[in-house]
Design a protein around this motif. Structure first.
Motif, PDB file in Angstrom:
ATOM      1  N   ASP A 103      82.721  27.191  76.074  1.00 39.94           N
ATOM      2  CA  ASP A 103      82.589  26.986  77.520  1.00 39.94           C
ATOM      3  C   ASP A 103      83.637  26.010  78.030  1.00 39.94           C
ATOM      4  O   ASP A 103      84.215  26.211  79.105  1.00 39.94           O
ATOM      5  CB  ASP A 103      81.185  26.465  77.851  1.00 39.94           C
ATOM      6  N   ARG A 104      83.906  24.960  77.267  1.00 37.31           N
ATOM      7  CA  ARG A 104      84.945  24.000  77.673  1.00 37.31           C
ATOM      8  C   ARG A 104      86.326  24.620  77.549  1.00 37.31           C
ATOM      9  O   ARG A 104      87.195  24.403  78.403  1.00 37.31           O
ATOM     10  CB  ARG A 104      84.847  22.739  76.815  1.00 37.31           C
ATOM     11  N   PHE A 105      86.551  25.371  76.493  1.00 33.56           N
ATOM     12  CA  PHE A 105      87.859  25.996  76.264  1.00 33.56           C
ATOM     13  C   PHE A 105      88.194  26.991  77.366  1.00 33.56           C
ATOM     14  O   PHE A 105      89.363  27.131  77.751  1.00 33.56           O
ATOM     15  CB  PHE A 105      87.838  26.691  74.900  1.00 33.56           C
ATOM     16  N   ARG A 106      87.190  27.682  77.897  1.00 31.85           N
ATOM     17  CA  ARG A 106      87.416  28.697  78.926  1.00 31.85           C
ATOM     18  C   ARG A 106      87.880  28.101  80.251  1.00 31.85           C
ATOM     19  O   ARG A 106      88.534  28.780  81.038  1.00 31.85           O
ATOM     20  CB  ARG A 106      86.129  29.484  79.177  1.00 31.85           C
ATOM     21  N   LYS A 107      87.566  26.848  80.508  1.00 33.67           N
ATOM     22  CA  LYS A 107      87.895  26.258  81.801  1.00 33.67           C
ATOM     23  C   LYS A 107      89.383  25.953  81.906  1.00 33.67           C
ATOM     24  O   LYS A 107      90.003  25.455  80.971  1.00 33.67           O
ATOM     25  CB  LYS A 107      87.075  24.985  82.016  1.00 33.67           C
ATOM     26  N   ASP A 108      89.947  26.228  83.093  1.00 28.35           N
ATOM     27  CA  ASP A 108      91.380  26.053  83.289  1.00 28.35           C
ATOM     28  C   ASP A 108      91.789  24.590  83.300  1.00 28.35           C
ATOM     29  O   ASP A 108      92.931  24.259  82.959  1.00 28.35           O
ATOM     30  CB  ASP A 108      91.819  26.688  84.623  1.00 28.35           C
ATOM     31  N   ASP A 109      90.887  23.711  83.718  1.00 28.74           N
ATOM     32  CA  ASP A 109      91.275  22.327  83.985  1.00 28.74           C
ATOM     33  C   ASP A 109      90.849  21.359  82.888  1.00 28.74           C
ATOM     34  O   ASP A 109      90.817  20.141  83.112  1.00 28.74           O
ATOM     35  CB  ASP A 109      90.676  21.873  85.330  1.00 28.74           C
ATOM     36  N   THR A 110      90.520  21.856  81.684  1.00 31.01           N
ATOM     37  CA  THR A 110      90.112  20.948  80.610  1.00 31.01           C
ATOM     38  C   THR A 110      91.279  20.697  79.662  1.00 31.01           C
ATOM     39  O   THR A 110      92.101  21.585  79.421  1.00 31.01           O
ATOM     40  CB  THR A 110      88.944  21.544  79.803  1.00 31.01           C
ATOM     41  N   ASP A 111      91.356  19.474  79.132  1.00 34.00           N
ATOM     42  CA  ASP A 111      92.412  19.107  78.195  1.00 34.00           C
ATOM     43  C   ASP A 111      92.067  19.453  76.752  1.00 34.00           C
ATOM     44  O   ASP A 111      92.954  19.471  75.894  1.00 34.00           O
ATOM     45  CB  ASP A 111      92.708  17.603  78.285  1.00 34.00           C
TER      46      ASP A 111
END
Length: 808
Positions: free
Chosen positions: A468-476
């Protein structure tokens, strides 16, 4: 009149006279966004496909195209354009006009001059005749408005693209005609969920099921495949009528249901699906229908057969045609197709570059020494282990470490935070690669603890949270997601920049699905293209006629035995590809040595991979102490036909691209000599010619020579001159120029010459004054005073550059 005046003065009035309302006449109608053009580092967009006029019977129901030319231009020059636009939109007729003449073009038929434009009713009748629309339900479904209640990230309405509207309408027409099994084939990343949503929305506006709203079941085999459409599309628009089936209870007080095969059939006698009457659902949408229930003897096929009275719509990017798994045999031929090539050409999908990496152990194989032991102290069976055995029967730790080192170096050269998916042979391989990548990237892990992680079905809830975190465009973080099969299909991750393949792939559907993980555009983070890094020759499937999107650029990275990059041999690329094998089921039989596909075919095993794994026994062999390195370097160039890849020497590649610039050696040196024109030339080389300074210095193996001299040598065979020699000549032959400056200014120029010898022409700019050792002489403004001001400083540096490159 120019074209705009012709449209306003002659074409629009002619359409009005034929009965077309302003709302029905769409001017400057964008059909495509324009193809993304990828270079070695960046991307740019080509021209969009825009029709002068599209005539709509109702909103978003185009029925004809009009291409207008200025009055002084022959109307015939617009005919091919009009045909092209009409074909793209699936329309039966188009028009070309210069305001004085009107030509009607029947797509696939005649063309002739007409005295006027037809009326809306006339064209609608012709459209219905072409599409064989005869019933009231067919007309009702086609004319039902598309739903714009779903929003983009900037809160603008998410509108369906032209091919999505066509797919929806073709499926609805098949449904209205009583077709019970319907197939739509759209490339990964082209929005099958949007198609499903719009189709359901139109059906809910129609009289298909009388006064009651249709009951819909959306079926898939992975949580993310049902949660994503439910949460992003259906629930925000339709609200409480949406429900996800689970927990063993047959909920019925809803209208739109989402379910996993696994939830509906857990293998017991009271399967949940059997608690619903066979005619309970009106429509079943089967996402990724090439998987799960595709096999005729699949456990999950029973669900579809139970609900046989319902209309069943299959969605996939990769239908399978195999002896025991045939998507087309069950659903029939697709009523609409949109390929990967279509998506890239239209600019809705990201193009890609391809880099093949060959490890020495994969090319030569591994044979143990007599009596050699594995890490557990057991003797390794004496045989030749090749690439097909690695990570299945035998795992070499150094092979994993070398792959991790290469990928780390690649990310250092490109973008350390560029999201990357690595596909491994199995979960154990993924675990060991994560450890190796973690060790190779300790500097990033210290800053981002989840910089590299494993996301597989074995990782359970923590793995899903990482996904879920990996899918987000704005996560480092995570940045590098290592998997085996979990991310091969259905996961929407637009921000992925790199696809790394470390598992052998022989299934074309699975190959397309893996490549599709990177094809989604993400312009919010300036992702307009992506890279494929192939360690295992999986991309030989690009040569298969079934593959519908050729790579733009391919680089083979290899080194010699000393680890140095070497020039390639000029040979033809392989034309063959491995024979296609049907994609394995998503269910596996666990063994001590990993995972083996279930084999129920009897006594004879004909698949070499499976035979190797059976012969190797249940225990996977782990080996260390083997020398593994990248082997050598070959470049592939895409030929003018847009499909063929020819292996060429990198020098030949540079030679051809430089000559295409139509610049002489003097022109090149002149542009390279000064800071501003050098930046322009560097950008042109990168974007148009796909030549970078880094590649020139590395692949032509002359780090002591300036890149411009390497270019000129490759193109015209002029002698190479080292940077040290150029600096020496400048001091000797242009002594008068240097002495024309005051001693304190000459000291700065001497330092810049030294910087040029060390680092190249990039140091011939004011920015070099901000770094040691020149920075110790003073600030840029202080140094500029030695020359009489900032402008005089820039002029002096540019003049120095001209003398270095012999163009003063």
């Amino acid at each position: 009149m120019n074209e705009q005046e012709t449209c306003r003065t002659l074409v629009v009035p002619a359409l009005a006279a034929a009965g077309w309302d302003k709302k029905q006449v769409r001017e400057q109608y964008s059909i495509t966004d324009g193809k993304m053009m990828a270079s070695s580092r960046r991307h740019r967009r080509g021209p969009a496909l825009v029709a002068d006029f599209v005539l709509e019977y109702r909103d978003d129901v185009p029925i004809a195209v009009v291409e207008a030319k200025r009055t002084s231009v022959d109307v015939a020059s617009g005919i091919e354009q009009a045909k092209r636009y009409a074909r793209r939109l699936g329309l039966p007729v188009a028009y070309a006009t210069n305001g004085h003449e009107i030509w009607e073009i029947e797509i696939g038929g005649n063309r002739h001059q007409v005295p006027r434009f037809p009326s809306p009713e006339e064209l609608w009748a012709r459209y219905c005749d072409d599409k064989e629309i005869t019933s009231e339900l067919e007309r009702e479904l086609v004319l039902a408005p598309f739903d714009t209640r779903v929003r983009n990230s900037d809160l603008t309405p998410k509108r369906p693209r032209y091919y999505q509207r066509s797919a929806v309408n073709e499926a609805l027409l098949a449904l209205a005609r009583g077709q019970k099994r319907i197939l739509l084939t759209l490339a990964t990343g082209t929005g099958k969920t949007m198609v499903a949503f719009q189709l359901v929305s139109k059906l809910r506006q129609s009289s298909w099921t009388g006064v009651e709203k249709p009951r819909v079941l959306y079926l898939a085999d992975r949580n993310i495949l049902v949660d994503q459409p439910k949460d992003d599309y259906f629930e925000p628009v339709f609200g409480d009528v949406v429900h996800k089936i689970g927990g063993g209870h047959p909920q019925r007080a809803r209208q739109i249901f989402f379910a996993l095969y696994q939830s509906l059939d857990r293998g017991d006698e009271q399967a949940l699906f059997s608690q619903y009457p066979p005619d309970y659902f009106d429509l079943i949408i089967v996402d990724e229908c090439h998987r799960g229930s595709a096999s005729s003897d699949s456990q999950w096929r029973a669900i579809l057969e139970h609900f046989a009275p319902a209309t069943q719509l299959g969605l996939t990017a990769t239908p399978i045609r195999a002896k025991d798994r045939d998507t087309l045999q069950y659903f029939g031929e697709p009523v609409y197709e949109y390929s990967l090539k279509d998506g890239i050409e239209d600019g809705f999908l990201a193009p890609y570059r391809l880099r093949r990496v060959h490890l020495n152990i994969d090319l030569t194989g591994f044979q143990p020494e007599p009596g050699q032991l594995d890490v557990d102290g057991d003797e390794i069976p004496d045989r030749l282990y090749t690439q097909r055995h690695f990570e299945k029967a035998l795992a070499i730790q150094e092979r994993t470490d070398e792959a991790a080192r290469y990928l780390t170096d690649y990310l250092r050269q490109t973008d350390r935070l560029g999201k990357t998916i690595v596909f491994c042979e199995n979960n154990d391989h993924a675990h060991r690669l994560v450890a190796a990548l973690n060790q190779a990237n300790l500097d990033m892990v210290a800053q981002f603890p989840d910089y590299v992680c494993r996301i597989t079905d074995d990782d359970g809830k923590p793995g899903r949270e990482l996904l879920d975190r990996f899918r987000k465009d704005d996560t480092d973080e995570p940045v590098i997601a290592v998997t085996s099969q979990m991310l091969t299909t259905g996961v929407d991750i637009p921000s992925v920049r790199n696809i790394v393949i470390l598992r052998r792939i022989q299934s074309m559907p699975q190959f397309k699905q893996i490549i599709g993980r990177g094809t989604r555009l993400c312009l919010d983070i300036e992702k307009g293209s992506f890279d494929i890094i192939d360690f295992v020759e999986a991309t030989t499937l690009f040569n298969d006629p079934e593959f519908d999107g050729p790579p733009l650029r391919l680089i083979d990275d290899r080194t010699n035995e000393q680890g140095q990059l070497v020039e390639s041999v000029d040979t033809e690329a392989e034309d063959g590809a491995d024979e296609e094998v049907a994609e394995p089921e998503t269910t596996f039989e666990s063994q001590a040595g990993g995972v083996l596909e279930k084999n129920d075919d009897g006594l004879i095993v004909t698949d070499e991979d499976l035979a190797d794994r059976i012969q190797s026994g249940k225990k996977r062999i782990y080996v260390t102490g083997v020398e593994v390195f990248v082997w050598n370097d070959v470049h592939y160039q895409l030929q003018p036909d847009g499909v063929t890849l020819k292996m060429v020497r990198y020098r030949e590649f540079v030679h051809d691209r430089v000559l295409e610039l139509n610049l002489s050696p003097t022109d090149l040196r002149t542009q390279w000599a000064t800071a501003k024109s050098r930046a322009v030339l560097r950008k042109r080389l990168d974007e148009e010619s796909q030549i970078t300074e880094e590649d020139l210095l590395r692949k032509l193996d002359h780090p002591e020579v300036d890149p411009i001299d390497l270019l000129i040598n490759a193109a015209w065979e002029l002698p190479l001159i080292s940077r040290a020699e150029r600096a020496h000549r400048t001091r000797r032959e242009h002594e008068a120029f240097l002495k024309s400056f005051a001693p304190e200014a000459r000291t700065v120029l001497d330092a810049l010459l030294d910087k040029f010898v060390e680092h190249g022409a990039s140091e011939l700019s004011a920015s070099a004054l901000r770094v040691p050792p020149i920075r110790k002489m003073g600030t840029v403004s202080q140094l500029a005073k030695r020359f009489g001001g900032v402008q005089d400083l820039h002029h002096a540096i540019d003049e120095l550059g001209k003398r270095i490159f012999d163009v003063a």
